[in-house]
Design an enzyme around this catalytic site. Structure first.
Site, PDB file in Angstrom:
ATOM      1  N   GLY A  15       0.788  -1.235   0.000  1.00 39.51           N
ATOM      2  CA  GLY A  15       0.000   0.000   0.000  1.00 39.51           C
ATOM      3  C   GLY A  15       0.815   1.278   0.000  1.00 39.51           C
ATOM      4  O   GLY A  15       0.327   2.319   0.436  1.00 39.51           O
ATOM      5  N   ASN A  98      -5.747   1.949 -13.670  1.00 37.35           N
ATOM      6  CA  ASN A  98      -4.723   1.102 -13.055  1.00 37.35           C
ATOM      7  C   ASN A  98      -3.359   1.742 -13.293  1.00 37.35           C
ATOM      8  O   ASN A  98      -3.135   2.361 -14.334  1.00 37.35           O
ATOM      9  CB  ASN A  98      -4.756  -0.288 -13.704  1.00 37.35           C
ATOM     10  CG  ASN A  98      -3.713  -1.226 -13.123  1.00 37.35           C
ATOM     11  OD1 ASN A  98      -3.547  -1.322 -11.910  1.00 37.35           O
ATOM     12  ND2 ASN A  98      -2.999  -1.937 -13.992  1.00 37.35           N
ATOM     13  N   HIS A 100       0.506   0.645 -13.799  1.00 37.48           N
ATOM     14  CA  HIS A 100       1.303  -0.560 -14.093  1.00 37.48           C
ATOM     15  C   HIS A 100       2.768  -0.141 -14.240  1.00 37.48           C
ATOM     16  O   HIS A 100       3.064   0.875 -14.879  1.00 37.48           O
ATOM     17  CB  HIS A 100       0.798  -1.205 -15.389  1.00 37.48           C
ATOM     18  CG  HIS A 100       1.533  -2.464 -15.722  1.00 37.48           C
ATOM     19  ND1 HIS A 100       1.240  -3.665 -15.107  1.00 37.48           N
ATOM     20  CD2 HIS A 100       2.557  -2.701 -16.563  1.00 37.48           C
ATOM     21  CE1 HIS A 100       2.071  -4.598 -15.566  1.00 37.48           C
ATOM     22  NE2 HIS A 100       2.874  -4.035 -16.456  1.00 37.48           N
ATOM     23  N   VAL A 140      -6.532  -7.920 -19.434  1.00 33.78           N
ATOM     24  CA  VAL A 140      -5.574  -7.508 -18.396  1.00 33.78           C
ATOM     25  C   VAL A 140      -4.507  -6.575 -18.990  1.00 33.78           C
ATOM     26  O   VAL A 140      -3.843  -6.939 -19.972  1.00 33.78           O
ATOM     27  CB  VAL A 140      -4.893  -8.741 -17.751  1.00 33.78           C
ATOM     28  CG1 VAL A 140      -3.851  -8.310 -16.715  1.00 33.78           C
ATOM     29  CG2 VAL A 140      -5.928  -9.644 -17.108  1.00 33.78           C
ATOM     30  N   ASP A 141      -4.373  -5.387 -18.431  1.00 30.89           N
ATOM     31  CA  ASP A 141      -3.418  -4.350 -18.859  1.00 30.89           C
ATOM     32  C   ASP A 141      -3.662  -3.894 -20.304  1.00 30.89           C
ATOM     33  O   ASP A 141      -2.761  -3.336 -20.941  1.00 30.89           O
ATOM     34  CB  ASP A 141      -1.954  -4.822 -18.714  1.00 30.89           C
ATOM     35  CG  ASP A 141      -1.568  -5.094 -17.268  1.00 30.89           C
ATOM     36  OD1 ASP A 141      -2.127  -4.446 -16.373  1.00 30.89           O
ATOM     37  OD2 ASP A 141      -0.717  -5.969 -17.035  1.00 30.89           O
ATOM     38  N   ALA A 169       8.628   7.330  -9.959  1.00 29.70           N
ATOM     39  CA  ALA A 169       7.933   7.964 -11.090  1.00 29.70           C
ATOM     40  C   ALA A 169       6.419   7.741 -10.972  1.00 29.70           C
ATOM     41  O   ALA A 169       5.620   8.649 -11.246  1.00 29.70           O
ATOM     42  CB  ALA A 169       8.454   7.390 -12.406  1.00 29.70           C
ATOM     43  N   GLU A 170       6.018   6.538 -10.548  1.00 28.65           N
ATOM     44  CA  GLU A 170       4.585   6.239 -10.387  1.00 28.65           C
ATOM     45  C   GLU A 170       3.938   7.214  -9.421  1.00 28.65           C
ATOM     46  O   GLU A 170       2.811   7.665  -9.627  1.00 28.65           O
ATOM     47  CB  GLU A 170       4.393   4.835  -9.807  1.00 28.65           C
ATOM     48  CG  GLU A 170       4.699   3.708 -10.761  1.00 28.65           C
ATOM     49  CD  GLU A 170       4.436   2.346 -10.126  1.00 28.65           C
ATOM     50  OE1 GLU A 170       3.521   2.219  -9.297  1.00 28.65           O
ATOM     51  OE2 GLU A 170       5.168   1.402 -10.463  1.00 28.65           O
TER      52      GLU A 170
HETATM   53  C1  GAR Z   1       3.111  -0.641  -7.853  1.00 32.66           C
HETATM   54  O1  GAR Z   1       4.442  -0.525  -8.282  1.00 32.66           O
HETATM   55  C2  GAR Z   1       2.222  -0.918  -9.051  1.00 32.66           C
HETATM   56  O2  GAR Z   1       2.706  -0.375 -10.227  1.00 32.66           O
HETATM   57  C3  GAR Z   1       2.263  -2.411  -9.111  1.00 32.66           C
HETATM   58  O3  GAR Z   1       2.221  -2.831  -7.778  1.00 32.66           O
HETATM   59  C4  GAR Z   1       2.914  -1.873  -6.980  1.00 32.66           C
HETATM   60  C5  GAR Z   1       2.073  -1.578  -5.756  1.00 32.66           C
HETATM   61  O4  GAR Z   1       2.844  -1.395  -4.654  1.00 32.66           O
HETATM   62  N1  GAR Z   1       1.144  -2.893  -9.862  1.00 32.66           N
HETATM   63  C6  GAR Z   1       1.227  -3.891 -10.729  1.00 32.66           C
HETATM   64  O5  GAR Z   1       2.256  -4.496 -10.925  1.00 32.66           O
HETATM   65  C7  GAR Z   1      -0.084  -4.222 -11.443  1.00 32.66           C
HETATM   66  N2  GAR Z   1       0.148  -5.079 -12.569  1.00 32.66           N
HETATM   67  P1  GAR Z   1       2.175  -0.945  -3.271  1.00 32.66           P
HETATM   68  O6  GAR Z   1       1.336  -2.098  -2.737  1.00 32.66           O
HETATM   69  O7  GAR Z   1       3.330  -0.648  -2.359  1.00 32.66           O
HETATM   70  O8  GAR Z   1       1.336   0.237  -3.570  1.00 32.66           O
END
Ligand code: GAR
Length: 188
Positions: A15, A98, A100, A140-141, A169-170
Site C-alpha cells: 500500500g 490502473n 502498471h 488484463v493491462d 515515477a509512479e
Molecule cells: C506498484 O508498483 C504498481 O505499479 C504495481 O504494484 C505496486 C504496488 O505497490 N502494480 C502492478 O504491478 C499491477 N500489474 P504498493 O502495494 O506498495 O502500492
C-alpha cells in the site's frame, strides 16, 4: 456544497501507492473515500490509520454497491492483484484506472506485476523503463493508455534498483493523472 471528487483505491499489498494517494489528496483536490482490499494486507492498516472506510471483500456485487454508497467517481487500482470481472469493467467503464510499472503494451498481461515486470525489462535489454496509467478493460493491462512516464535503465541496475526508480515515477504520475481525469469528468 462540497465538490471534492471521491475516489476509491483498491489494493492487495504493502500500500505504498495508497499512502501517496492519501498524502497527496488535499494538494490534488480529490478525497480517498474508500479502500477496498481482496485480502488482509498492510494497505488496509494504512487506510484505517487515515480514518478511511475499508472493505475487505471478494464479492463483486458487494464491492459495486459499496462504491455507489460512497459516491465514488473514480476507482484507482494501486497494486490490486485480482482480475476485475467483465460486468464491473462495463458498468464502471472509464471510471476504473490502473497503474502498471512498465511502458505498456510492453511487459503487461496476466502474471506481470511487481518485481517480475522489472526482471522482464532487464532480460529484454531495454534501455528505457517506466510506468503507465490506463483505463481498465476486460483484457488484463489492455485498456487505453492515459499517461506514461519514462525512466532510464542504468548499466548496473538490478530488478530492485530499477523498481525503486519506477515506483518514484509512479508516485508523481498517479496523483496528477487522477486530478486531470476528475477535472475532465466534472467538466462534462
Ligand atoms: C506498484 O508498483 C504498481 O505499479 C504495481 O504494484 C505496486 C504496488 O505497490 N502494480 C502492478 O504491478 C499491477 N500489474 P504498493 O502495494 O506498495 O502500492
Amino acid at each position: 456544497m462540497n465538490t471534492t471528487s471521491h475516489i476509491a483505491v483498491f489494493a492487495s499489498g504493502t500500500g505504498t501507492t495508497l499512502q501517496t494517494l492519501i498524502d497527496e489528496q488535499l494538494q490534488h483536490g480529490y478525497h480517498v473515500a474508500l479502500v477496498v482490499a481482496n485480502r488482509d494486507c498492510s494497505a488496509l492498516a494504512r487506510a484505517q490509520n487515515a480514518h478511511i472506510p475499508t472493505l475487505l471483500s471478494k464479492d463483486w456485487t458487494e464491492i459495486d454497491q459499496t462504491l455507489t454508497q460512497h459516491d465514488i467517481q473514480l476507482v484507482v487500482l494501486a497494486g490490486f492483484l485480482a482480475i476485475i470481472p467483465e460486468w464491473i469493467c462495463h458498468k464502471w467503464e472509464e471510471r476504473i484506472i490502473n497503474i502498471h510499472p512498465s511502458l505498456l503494451p510492453k511487459h503487461g498481461g496476466k502474471g506481470m506485476y511487481g518485481i517480475r515486470v522489472q526482471e522482464a525489462v532487464l532480460e529484454a535489454g531495454d534501455t528505457t523503463a517506466g510506468c503507465t496509467v490506463h483505463y481498465v478493460s476486460a483484457e488484463v493491462d489492455g485498456g487505453s493508455i492515459i499517461a506514461q512516464t519514462t525512466v532510464p535503465v542504468l548499466p548496473n541496475d538490478t530488478p530492485d534498483t530499477l523498481s525503486q526508480r519506477v515506483q518514484q515515477a509512479e508516485k508523481l504520475l498517479l496523483p496528477r493523472t487522477i486530478a486531470t481525469i476528475l477535472h475532465n469528468i466534472t467538466q462534462h
